[in-house]
Motif scaffolding. Structure first.
Motif, PDB file in Angstrom:
ATOM      1  N   LEU A  98      -3.353  17.644   1.437  1.00 33.96           N
ATOM      2  CA  LEU A  98      -3.134  18.023   0.356  1.00 33.96           C
ATOM      3  C   LEU A  98      -1.440  18.850   0.011  1.00 33.96           C
ATOM      4  CD1 LEU A  98      -3.715  16.561  -2.876  1.00 33.96           C
ATOM      5  CD2 LEU A  98      -4.932  18.460  -2.606  1.00 33.96           C
ATOM      6  N   GLU A  99      -2.111  20.018   0.738  1.00 31.08           N
ATOM      7  CA  GLU A  99      -0.497  20.857   0.737  1.00 31.08           C
ATOM      8  C   GLU A  99       0.654  20.424   1.194  1.00 31.08           C
ATOM      9  OE1 GLU A  99      -4.762  22.961   0.049  1.00 31.08           O
ATOM     10  OE2 GLU A  99      -3.686  22.230   1.417  1.00 31.08           O
ATOM     11  N   LEU A 100       0.309  19.221   2.807  1.00 33.52           N
ATOM     12  CA  LEU A 100       2.140  19.631   2.904  1.00 33.52           C
ATOM     13  C   LEU A 100       1.903  17.367   1.865  1.00 33.52           C
ATOM     14  CD1 LEU A 100       3.780  18.500   5.330  1.00 33.52           C
ATOM     15  CD2 LEU A 100       1.877  16.690   5.823  1.00 33.52           C
ATOM     16  N   LEU A 101       1.613  17.540   1.141  1.00 34.05           N
ATOM     17  CA  LEU A 101       1.913  15.933   0.785  1.00 34.05           C
ATOM     18  C   LEU A 101       2.196  16.298  -0.956  1.00 34.05           C
ATOM     19  CD1 LEU A 101      -0.892  13.612   0.796  1.00 34.05           C
ATOM     20  CD2 LEU A 101       1.459  13.543   1.645  1.00 34.05           C
ATOM     21  N   ALA A 102       1.679  17.641  -1.527  1.00 34.01           N
ATOM     22  CA  ALA A 102       2.741  18.590  -2.466  1.00 34.01           C
ATOM     23  C   ALA A 102       3.861  18.629  -2.031  1.00 34.01           C
ATOM     24  CB  ALA A 102       1.616  19.409  -2.578  1.00 34.01           C
ATOM     25  N   GLU A 103       4.358  19.423  -1.347  1.00 36.12           N
ATOM     26  CA  GLU A 103       5.085  20.556  -1.371  1.00 36.12           C
ATOM     27  C   GLU A 103       6.213  19.186  -0.764  1.00 36.12           C
ATOM     28  OE1 GLU A 103       7.634  22.307   2.694  1.00 36.12           O
ATOM     29  OE2 GLU A 103       5.287  22.352   2.963  1.00 36.12           O
ATOM     30  N   LEU A 104       5.759  17.484   0.191  1.00 37.49           N
ATOM     31  CA  LEU A 104       6.696  16.727   0.376  1.00 37.49           C
ATOM     32  C   LEU A 104       7.206  16.246  -0.782  1.00 37.49           C
ATOM     33  CD1 LEU A 104       5.299  14.939   3.418  1.00 37.49           C
ATOM     34  CD2 LEU A 104       8.020  16.085   2.694  1.00 37.49           C
ATOM     35  N   PHE A 105       6.349  15.560  -2.012  1.00 38.92           N
ATOM     36  CA  PHE A 105       7.179  15.240  -2.808  1.00 38.92           C
ATOM     37  C   PHE A 105       7.076  15.788  -4.356  1.00 38.92           C
ATOM     38  CE2 PHE A 105       4.748  11.992   0.014  1.00 38.92           C
ATOM     39  CZ  PHE A 105       5.774  10.744  -0.392  1.00 38.92           C
ATOM     40  N   ASN A 106       7.298  17.877  -3.988  1.00 40.65           N
ATOM     41  CA  ASN A 106       7.202  18.173  -5.102  1.00 40.65           C
ATOM     42  C   ASN A 106       6.415  18.013  -6.488  1.00 40.65           C
ATOM     43  OD1 ASN A 106       9.871  19.835  -4.342  1.00 40.65           O
ATOM     44  ND2 ASN A 106      10.674  17.898  -4.684  1.00 40.65           N
ATOM     45  N   TYR A 107       4.880  18.743  -6.176  1.00 39.02           N
ATOM     46  CA  TYR A 107       3.666  18.633  -6.183  1.00 39.02           C
ATOM     47  C   TYR A 107       3.157  19.976  -6.211  1.00 39.02           C
ATOM     48  CZ  TYR A 107       3.434  14.321  -8.428  1.00 39.02           C
ATOM     49  OH  TYR A 107       3.873  12.935  -8.399  1.00 39.02           O
ATOM     50  N   ASN A 108       2.531  20.959  -7.645  1.00 44.44           N
ATOM     51  CA  ASN A 108       1.521  21.367  -6.911  1.00 44.44           C
ATOM     52  C   ASN A 108       0.608  21.235  -6.548  1.00 44.44           C
ATOM     53  OD1 ASN A 108      -0.637  22.708  -8.871  1.00 44.44           O
ATOM     54  ND2 ASN A 108       0.462  24.438  -8.654  1.00 44.44           N
ATOM     55  N   SER A 109      -0.319  21.408  -5.575  1.00 41.93           N
ATOM     56  CA  SER A 109      -1.460  20.958  -4.649  1.00 41.93           C
ATOM     57  C   SER A 109      -3.001  20.891  -5.511  1.00 41.93           C
ATOM     58  CB  SER A 109      -1.497  21.737  -3.594  1.00 41.93           C
ATOM     59  OG  SER A 109      -1.927  22.830  -3.934  1.00 41.93           O
ATOM     60  N   ALA A 110      -2.888  21.971  -6.287  1.00 37.56           N
ATOM     61  CA  ALA A 110      -3.629  21.691  -7.221  1.00 37.56           C
ATOM     62  C   ALA A 110      -3.364  19.836  -8.763  1.00 37.56           C
ATOM     63  CB  ALA A 110      -4.205  22.591  -8.532  1.00 37.56           C
ATOM     64  N   TYR A 111      -2.625  20.336  -8.730  1.00 36.71           N
ATOM     65  CA  TYR A 111      -2.115  19.100  -9.529  1.00 36.71           C
ATOM     66  C   TYR A 111      -2.633  17.551  -9.636  1.00 36.71           C
ATOM     67  CZ  TYR A 111       0.108  16.201 -13.079  1.00 36.71           C
ATOM     68  OH  TYR A 111       1.056  14.792 -13.720  1.00 36.71           O
ATOM     69  N   LEU A 112      -1.687  17.236  -8.118  1.00 32.13           N
ATOM     70  CA  LEU A 112      -1.825  16.268  -6.990  1.00 32.13           C
ATOM     71  C   LEU A 112      -3.137  16.273  -6.878  1.00 32.13           C
ATOM     72  CD1 LEU A 112      -0.040  14.404  -5.561  1.00 32.13           C
ATOM     73  CD2 LEU A 112      -0.154  16.136  -3.859  1.00 32.13           C
ATOM     74  N   GLY A 113      -4.262  17.251  -6.310  1.00 30.79           N
ATOM     75  CA  GLY A 113      -5.571  16.555  -5.966  1.00 30.79           C
ATOM     76  C   GLY A 113      -6.152  16.046  -6.974  1.00 30.79           C
ATOM     77  N   LYS A 114      -5.976  16.499  -8.517  1.00 34.52           N
ATOM     78  CA  LYS A 114      -6.385  15.190 -10.061  1.00 34.52           C
ATOM     79  C   LYS A 114      -5.763  14.700  -9.971  1.00 34.52           C
ATOM     80  CE  LYS A 114      -8.069  20.118 -12.085  1.00 34.52           C
ATOM     81  NZ  LYS A 114      -7.130  21.078 -13.365  1.00 34.52           N
ATOM     82  N   SER A 115      -4.306  14.266 -10.088  1.00 35.34           N
ATOM     83  CA  SER A 115      -3.975  13.248 -10.348  1.00 35.34           C
ATOM     84  C   SER A 115      -4.325  12.181  -8.965  1.00 35.34           C
ATOM     85  CB  SER A 115      -2.307  13.092  -9.886  1.00 35.34           C
ATOM     86  OG  SER A 115      -1.766  14.143 -10.958  1.00 35.34           O
ATOM     87  N   PHE A 116      -4.301  12.607  -7.820  1.00 34.76           N
ATOM     88  CA  PHE A 116      -4.338  11.821  -6.440  1.00 34.76           C
ATOM     89  C   PHE A 116      -6.000  11.074  -6.881  1.00 34.76           C
ATOM     90  CE2 PHE A 116      -6.064  10.325  -2.764  1.00 34.76           C
ATOM     91  CZ  PHE A 116      -5.147   9.699  -2.361  1.00 34.76           C
ATOM     92  N   LYS A 117      -7.063  11.829  -7.866  1.00 38.69           N
ATOM     93  CA  LYS A 117      -8.429  10.916  -7.624  1.00 38.69           C
ATOM     94  C   LYS A 117      -8.805  10.158  -9.137  1.00 38.69           C
ATOM     95  CE  LYS A 117     -13.355  12.774  -7.925  1.00 38.69           C
ATOM     96  NZ  LYS A 117     -14.028  13.553  -7.695  1.00 38.69           N
TER      97      LYS A 117
END
Length: 510
Positions: free
Chosen positions: A425-444
């Motif tokens: 998740l951390e890699l995707l967050a960096e690639l797409f310019n997201y905070n990893s915690a926020y991306l995790g919630k948005s993804f779910k």
């Protein structure tokens, strides 16, 4: 021969131009100086053979002009003209090697007689200097050949070489590579020679494809200033970048071979340091100090990184990756062939990864041979990066056409094309310019599943396809879908399917 007249009184300058038949005496008036400072600048620019100069002028006095010009390496003759019969000035002038000290009002016959004597002296010195220059240049060139190729000197050359060794003078080597059309190279070489010979004690010769300049006994600060001004003038007049390499250490005549090898090696690095017009060991060492701790360049890792960024269309980060790679190569001061190899391999490997994912898009990149050919003929590393970016933009455009616009859909698209790699998740967050915690919630919220569950199910579904249709061993399938350890794959498969991979395969064969 050239004569320069320096006096703060316009009528005196005009009178000196008219009372002497300069042309008949073999002189051309090359300019006038209106005061001491102006006169000094004209001396250094025009390099006259003879200077007529007044003692008392605003700003710099005539004596001060003579002292400074000689410090800077000027070798012309001086005649002082003055309205003051001050013995102190006369004594100081003679100590500086001034040819004559003439009182105003000027006696025309006396001045003409003095000019004729000085003319004869200048002509004799020029004749001797030309002979010495030819001899010394020949010896130095022979010495370079001897040191670089191991050849021996003739008896005459050896005698001259020993004579130069006994003088024990200090030298510095400047090597010039003129990057321009062939028809203008010889003209530019002459301009460089004339400019430097007017300001420094130098010997110039052509060695291999370079212009070699041997500088004698000068302060480093002044040498740097002269070279910098020369490069500015060349850039302005000819619109060229003239690369130069300087060995800043002081050497003796017997060390010229080693120094020449050093400046050649420095000049060979121009490909990697395009912003450095004057290459020195100190300037190149600065790149190593500015860089972080040296790391081994992993071409596979960099190409994988670029490929992932291609899929999300992030050309800004791709440029950053390439710039960081350039800085790392600069910090290690690698040769041109290593630079070409690294960048060529990265583009080729990125193309291979693209071809594996999408054959039609992958075909848009040139072949490996074409890539190497183009990069080899690039002017410098900046051109290499520009070429690679041009090729990658084509791929980005194609990925944009075939991939959805929505950010979350882009993330899903990326996962589906890279599920068999190490994904976090951390890699995707960096690639797409997201905070990893926020991306995790948005993804779910978007998929109804956590990131880890989504990845596991995607991998297990792909593993089921391979088990049904491919003659592969279980450990090979585990690796193919992104699981490094067979035991972990077994546990995940059983969790989502309810049976082991082998049992699933057997059931499919029934």
């Amino acid at each position: 021969m050239k004569v320069l007249i320096i006096d703060d009184e316009p009528n005196v300058r005009e009178g000196l131009k008219k009372i002497i038949p300069w042309e008949a005496e073999g002189f051309d008036i090359c300019g006038e100086g209106i005061d001491g400072q102006d006169g000094l600048e004209k001396i250094m620019i025009l390099n006259p053979d003879l200077v007529l100069i007044d003692i008392r002028m605003p700003g710099l006095m005539g004596i001060e002009v003579i002292e400074e010009a000689k410090k800077r390496g000027f070798k012309g003759k001086f005649i002082i003209t003055t309205g003051y019969s001050d013995f102190t000035y006369a004594k100081r002038a003679m100590g500086l090697g001034v040819e004559a000290y003439i009182l105003k009002p000027i006696d025309e016959d006396e001045l003409i007689e003095m000019i004729e004597k000085i003319k004869d002296k200048i002509l004799k010195e020029k004749e001797i200097t030309q002979k010495l220059d030819v001899s010394e240049t020949y010896v130095i060139k022979s010495l370079l050949t001897h040191l670089l190729l191991g050849s021996s000197l003739s008896i005459m050359e050896q005698d001259k070489y020993n004579e130069l060794k006994e003088k024990n003078e200090n030298y510095q080597l400047l090597l010039v590579d003129i990057e321009d059309k062939k028809e203008t190279v010889s003209l530019i070489e002459e301009q460089i020679k004339d400019y430097l010979e007017a300001r420094l004690a130098v010997k110039t010769l052509i060695v291999e494809k370079y212009l070699l300049i041997i500088i004698q006994n000068k302060e480093q600060g002044y040498i740097d200033e002269v070279i910098d001004t020369l490069q500015e003038k060349l850039a302005k007049r000819y619109q060229i970048t003239c690369k130069m390499a300087l060995d800043t250490s002081l050497i003796k005549i017997q060390e010229i071979g080693e120094s020449y090898t050093l400046v050649k090696e420095l000049l060979d690095k121009k490909f990697l340091y395009p912003n450095e017009r004057l290459l020195t060991s100190k300037r190149i060492d600065r790149y190593a100090k500015e860089s972080e701790q040296s790391r081994i360049i992993n071409v596979e890792h960099v190409s994988e990184q670029i490929y992932r960024l291609l899929q999300v269309g992030d050309m800004i980060k791709i440029k950053q990756v390439l710039e960081e790679l350039k800085l790392q190569l600069q910090s290690e001061s690698v040769r041109k062939d290593k630079v070409i190899s690294v960048f060529s391999n990265i583009l080729v490997k990125t193309g291979t990864k693209t071809m594996e994912a999408n054959q039609e898009v992958g075909k848009l990149l040139p072949s490996g041979e074409q890539i190497i050919e183009v990069i080899y003929h690039c002017r410098d590393v900046e051109d290499v990066i520009e070429y690679i970016e041009e090729q990658l933009r084509i791929i980005v455009q194609e990925f944009k056409v075939s991939s959805p616009e929505n950010n979350m859909k882009k993330i899903i698209y990326y996962i589906e094309n890279n599920y068999n790699k190490e994904l976090k998740l951390e890699l995707l967050a960096e690639l797409f310019n997201y905070n990893s915690a926020y991306l995790g919630k948005s993804f779910k919220n978007y998929t109804g599943q956590s990131f880890n569950v989504y990845i596991d199910q995607l991998r297990i579904n792909r593993a089921k396809e391979l088990l049904r249709h491919k003659e592969m061993k279980v450990y090979e399938i585990a690796k193919a879908v992104g699981y490094k350890h067979i035991d972990y794959f077994h546990s995940k498969f059983k969790k989502y399917v309810g049976i082991s991979p082998l049992e699933y395969k057997k059931n499919c064969e029934k």
